[in-house]
Design a protein around this motif. Sequence first.
Motif, short mmCIF file in Angstrom:
data_model
loop_
_atom_site.label_atom_id
_atom_site.label_comp_id
_atom_site.label_asym_id
_atom_site.label_seq_id
_atom_site.Cartn_x
_atom_site.Cartn_y
_atom_site.Cartn_z
N ASN A 65 2.64 3.34 9.46
CA ASN A 65 3.17 2.30 8.83
C ASN A 65 3.75 2.64 7.38
OD1 ASN A 65 2.23 0.42 10.53
ND2 ASN A 65 0.45 0.03 9.93
N GLY A 66 4.30 3.79 7.42
CA GLY A 66 5.20 4.21 6.37
C GLY A 66 4.09 5.16 5.29
N LEU A 67 3.04 5.34 5.49
CA LEU A 67 2.18 6.05 4.51
C LEU A 67 2.59 7.64 4.62
CD1 LEU A 67 -1.50 4.60 4.98
CD2 LEU A 67 0.15 4.34 3.37
N VAL A 68 2.86 8.11 5.64
CA VAL A 68 3.36 9.64 5.67
C VAL A 68 4.52 9.94 5.16
CG1 VAL A 68 4.15 11.57 7.15
CG2 VAL A 68 2.20 10.10 7.93
N LEU A 69 5.54 8.70 5.32
CA LEU A 69 6.85 8.82 4.55
C LEU A 69 6.67 8.57 3.01
CD1 LEU A 69 9.87 8.83 4.94
CD2 LEU A 69 9.76 6.50 5.14
N ALA A 70 5.70 7.67 2.74
CA ALA A 70 5.46 7.45 1.16
C ALA A 70 4.84 8.83 0.45
CB ALA A 70 4.36 6.29 0.98
N ILE A 115 3.76 6.03 -5.37
CA ILE A 115 3.61 6.19 -7.04
C ILE A 115 2.64 7.06 -7.39
CG2 ILE A 115 3.32 4.68 -9.08
CD1 ILE A 115 4.75 2.60 -7.72
N ILE A 116 1.62 6.72 -6.97
CA ILE A 116 0.35 7.76 -7.13
C ILE A 116 0.85 9.19 -6.83
CG2 ILE A 116 -1.96 8.35 -6.86
CD1 ILE A 116 -2.42 5.02 -6.58
N LEU A 142 0.72 -1.13 0.01
CA LEU A 142 -0.11 -0.04 -0.16
C LEU A 142 0.83 1.15 0.01
CD1 LEU A 142 -2.81 1.38 0.36
CD2 LEU A 142 -2.48 1.20 2.77
N ALA A 143 1.96 0.99 0.83
CA ALA A 143 2.90 2.54 0.81
C ALA A 143 3.51 2.55 -0.49
CB ALA A 143 3.83 2.17 1.98
#
Length: 129
Positions: free
Chosen positions: A91-96, A38-39, A32-33
Amino acid sequence: MFNLVDSVLFFAYNGNEFGFANIAISPKDIILAYIVTIIVSIIVAFALKIPLLPSKPYRYSFDVSAIYPTPIIAAGIFSIFLVLNYTFMYNGLVLAIIIGILSALFVKYLFYFVFPKPLNGDEGDEINE
């Protein structure tokens, strides 16, 4: 390539030898991240008015676009953070999201300083004469 993906999933899922259990995230969160990275990089590239595709002919074009190299750079930088077991928050979403934004900015403003275009066949002749 698949060994790298397996090792990233293994190390990020199981944590590391120092027992950072809060860094271990599931493979679904990792995928997901990556998708978010990419998006976000493509959307920010569109907002910065980077073209979707490079100029024609595509095969010999050294122009940047929203499809290449923006998401590839974003996914690569995000992979480095995952291998280092750094996921920041959620879980890495903010970093993504941060990496997606910064990679689009890098491609727009700094890409040609780091990776200059090659000279055409006619441009090098004036220097030698």
